[in-house]
Write a protein that holds these residues in place. Structure first.
Motif, PDB file in Angstrom:
ATOM      1  N   ILE A 173       0.881  -1.454  -0.061  1.00  9.17           N
ATOM      2  CA  ILE A 173       0.240  -0.038  -0.121  1.00  9.17           C
ATOM      3  C   ILE A 173       0.928   1.308   0.079  1.00  9.17           C
ATOM      4  N   TYR A 174       2.017   1.275   0.667  1.00  5.26           N
ATOM      5  CA  TYR A 174       2.881   2.257   0.684  1.00  5.26           C
ATOM      6  C   TYR A 174       3.431   2.786  -0.439  1.00  5.26           C
ATOM      7  N   PHE A 175       3.679   1.565  -1.397  1.00  8.74           N
ATOM      8  CA  PHE A 175       4.336   1.759  -2.820  1.00  8.74           C
ATOM      9  C   PHE A 175       3.327   2.333  -3.328  1.00  8.74           C
ATOM     10  N   ILE A 176       2.260   1.977  -3.409  1.00  3.17           N
ATOM     11  CA  ILE A 176       1.172   2.597  -4.313  1.00  3.17           C
ATOM     12  C   ILE A 176       0.881   4.008  -3.759  1.00  3.17           C
ATOM     13  N   GLU A 177       0.959   4.349  -2.661  1.00  7.58           N
ATOM     14  CA  GLU A 177       0.891   5.806  -2.037  1.00  7.58           C
ATOM     15  C   GLU A 177       2.078   6.569  -2.260  1.00  7.58           C
ATOM     16  N   MET A 178       3.172   6.039  -2.739  1.00  9.38           N
ATOM     17  CA  MET A 178       4.497   6.817  -3.083  1.00  9.38           C
ATOM     18  C   MET A 178       4.416   7.044  -4.627  1.00  9.38           C
ATOM     19  N   GLY A 179       3.352   6.735  -5.241  1.00  5.03           N
ATOM     20  CA  GLY A 179       3.384   6.591  -6.869  1.00  5.03           C
ATOM     21  C   GLY A 179       3.862   5.502  -7.796  1.00  5.03           C
ATOM     22  N   SER A 180       3.999   4.602  -6.955  1.00  3.79           N
ATOM     23  CA  SER A 180       4.838   3.273  -7.270  1.00  3.79           C
ATOM     24  C   SER A 180       6.209   3.453  -7.843  1.00  3.79           C
ATOM     25  N   CYS A 181       6.792   4.502  -7.164  1.00  3.93           N
ATOM     26  CA  CYS A 181       8.274   4.830  -7.504  1.00  3.93           C
ATOM     27  C   CYS A 181       8.948   5.140  -6.523  1.00  3.93           C
ATOM     28  N   ILE A 182      10.186   4.361  -6.254  1.00  5.47           N
ATOM     29  CA  ILE A 182      11.104   4.737  -5.125  1.00  5.47           C
ATOM     30  C   ILE A 182      12.342   5.204  -5.780  1.00  5.47           C
ATOM     31  N   SER A 183      12.539   6.474  -5.315  1.00 10.21           N
ATOM     32  CA  SER A 183      13.563   7.189  -6.128  1.00 10.21           C
ATOM     33  C   SER A 183      13.552   6.852  -7.599  1.00 10.21           C
ATOM     34  N   GLU A 184      14.794   6.567  -7.979  1.00 12.36           N
ATOM     35  CA  GLU A 184      14.817   6.348  -9.465  1.00 12.36           C
ATOM     36  C   GLU A 184      15.239   4.711  -9.710  1.00 12.36           C
ATOM     37  N   SER A 185      15.225   4.064  -8.809  1.00 11.03           N
ATOM     38  CA  SER A 185      15.574   2.663  -8.801  1.00 11.03           C
ATOM     39  C   SER A 185      14.352   1.890  -9.356  1.00 11.03           C
ATOM     40  N   ILE A 186      13.254   1.887  -8.485  1.00 13.85           N
ATOM     41  CA  ILE A 186      12.212   0.992  -8.774  1.00 13.85           C
ATOM     42  C   ILE A 186      10.921   1.666  -9.017  1.00 13.85           C
ATOM     43  N   CYS A 187      10.641   1.679 -10.331  1.00 15.22           N
ATOM     44  CA  CYS A 187       9.346   2.470 -10.817  1.00 15.22           C
ATOM     45  C   CYS A 187       8.524   1.664 -11.793  1.00 15.22           C
ATOM     46  N   PHE A 188       7.372   1.686 -11.376  1.00 17.28           N
ATOM     47  CA  PHE A 188       6.293   1.067 -12.261  1.00 17.28           C
ATOM     48  C   PHE A 188       4.982   1.852 -12.537  1.00 17.28           C
ATOM     49  N   ASP A 189       4.525   1.641 -13.462  1.00 17.80           N
ATOM     50  CA  ASP A 189       3.051   2.242 -13.710  1.00 17.80           C
ATOM     51  C   ASP A 189       2.381   1.717 -12.621  1.00 17.80           C
ATOM     52  N   PRO A 190       1.489   3.081 -11.986  1.00 15.08           N
ATOM     53  CA  PRO A 190       0.608   2.603 -10.960  1.00 15.08           C
ATOM     54  C   PRO A 190      -0.371   1.415 -11.055  1.00 15.08           C
ATOM     55  N   TRP A 191      -0.789   1.193 -12.432  1.00 10.26           N
ATOM     56  CA  TRP A 191      -1.651   0.043 -12.408  1.00 10.26           C
ATOM     57  C   TRP A 191      -0.886  -1.382 -12.161  1.00 10.26           C
ATOM     58  N   VAL A 192       0.164  -1.314 -12.428  1.00  3.88           N
ATOM     59  CA  VAL A 192       1.193  -2.524 -11.985  1.00  3.88           C
ATOM     60  C   VAL A 192       1.153  -2.625 -10.498  1.00  3.88           C
ATOM     61  N   ALA A 193       1.198  -1.739  -9.686  1.00  4.67           N
ATOM     62  CA  ALA A 193       1.250  -1.803  -8.543  1.00  4.67           C
ATOM     63  C   ALA A 193      -0.119  -2.328  -7.917  1.00  4.67           C
ATOM     64  N   TRP A 194      -1.051  -1.850  -8.473  1.00  6.07           N
ATOM     65  CA  TRP A 194      -2.464  -2.050  -8.043  1.00  6.07           C
ATOM     66  C   TRP A 194      -2.668  -3.509  -8.430  1.00  6.07           C
ATOM     67  N   VAL A 195      -2.396  -4.013  -9.586  1.00  5.49           N
ATOM     68  CA  VAL A 195      -2.460  -5.381  -9.885  1.00  5.49           C
ATOM     69  C   VAL A 195      -1.666  -6.320  -8.821  1.00  5.49           C
ATOM     70  N   ARG A 196      -0.607  -5.858  -8.462  1.00  8.57           N
ATOM     71  CA  ARG A 196       0.323  -6.578  -7.538  1.00  8.57           C
ATOM     72  C   ARG A 196      -0.450  -6.643  -6.329  1.00  8.57           C
ATOM     73  N   LEU A 197      -1.078  -5.702  -5.838  1.00  7.88           N
ATOM     74  CA  LEU A 197      -1.743  -5.968  -4.513  1.00  7.88           C
ATOM     75  C   LEU A 197      -3.109  -6.594  -4.555  1.00  7.88           C
ATOM     76  N   ILE A 198      -3.970  -6.358  -5.608  1.00  5.08           N
ATOM     77  CA  ILE A 198      -5.324  -7.015  -5.713  1.00  5.08           C
ATOM     78  C   ILE A 198      -5.197  -8.278  -6.348  1.00  5.08           C
ATOM     79  N   VAL A 199      -4.368  -8.774  -7.155  1.00  9.44           N
ATOM     80  CA  VAL A 199      -4.481  -9.902  -7.838  1.00  9.44           C
ATOM     81  C   VAL A 199      -3.326 -10.815  -7.307  1.00  9.44           C
ATOM     82  N   ILE A 200      -2.006 -10.379  -7.714  1.00 14.53           N
ATOM     83  CA  ILE A 200      -1.010 -11.432  -7.382  1.00 14.53           C
ATOM     84  C   ILE A 200      -0.625 -11.767  -5.821  1.00 14.53           C
TER      85      ILE A 200
END
Length: 134
Positions: free
Chosen positions: A90-117
């Motif tokens: 959830i925190y990853f989604i709140e941060m905009g699915s991006c941690i500095s410049e190392s780990i970035c995803f489109d927000p929908w990927v983070a939501w699929v990860r949370l809700i489906v995966i």
């Protein structure tokens, strides 16, 4: 409701994939801890220690899968651990699915990860709670 998983070879492959995923994931918490630190919400104190605890939990639970006497407990432990990891997702989604410049995803990927995966990972562990390794 009884959960059924395909034939015995496929079951065995998925069982050892389950073991490998959590064992290697746990080891990775020690090898590359800096990947996990930014994913832990700042309101949880002792971030480095929590990361190490997560790694230990994943390794111990993975090893618990290998023994019939501890398999059910290990499966339930993995499900509980995955629930405990929800604040990080959830925190990853709140941060905009991006941690500095190392780990970035489109927000929908983070939501699929949370809700489906994440629920599928829980189901995967739960499905093997009564597995008989032969």
């Amino acid at each position: 409701m009884k959960l059924q998983i395909g034939n015995s070879l496929i079951k065995k492959i998925f069982f050892f994939l389950l073991f490998s995923a959590y064992f290697s994931g746990g080891i990775n918490h020690f090898v590359m801890p800096e990947i996990y630190w930014p994913l832990i919400p700042p309101y949880l104190v002792y971030i480095e220690e929590l990361n190490l605890l997560s790694g230990v939990a994943e390794v111990v639970l993975a090893l618990g899968l290998l023994f019939s006497a501890t398999r059910k407990l290990a499966c339930y432990g993995i499900v509980a651990m995955l629930f405990a990891f929800l604040p990080s997702h959830i925190y990853f989604i709140e941060m905009g699915s991006c941690i500095s410049e190392s780990i970035c995803f489109d927000p929908w990927v983070a939501w699929v990860r949370l809700i489906v995966i994440h629920p599928l990972l829980m189901y995967w562990a739960f499905a093997f709670r009564n597995y008989k390794l032969s």
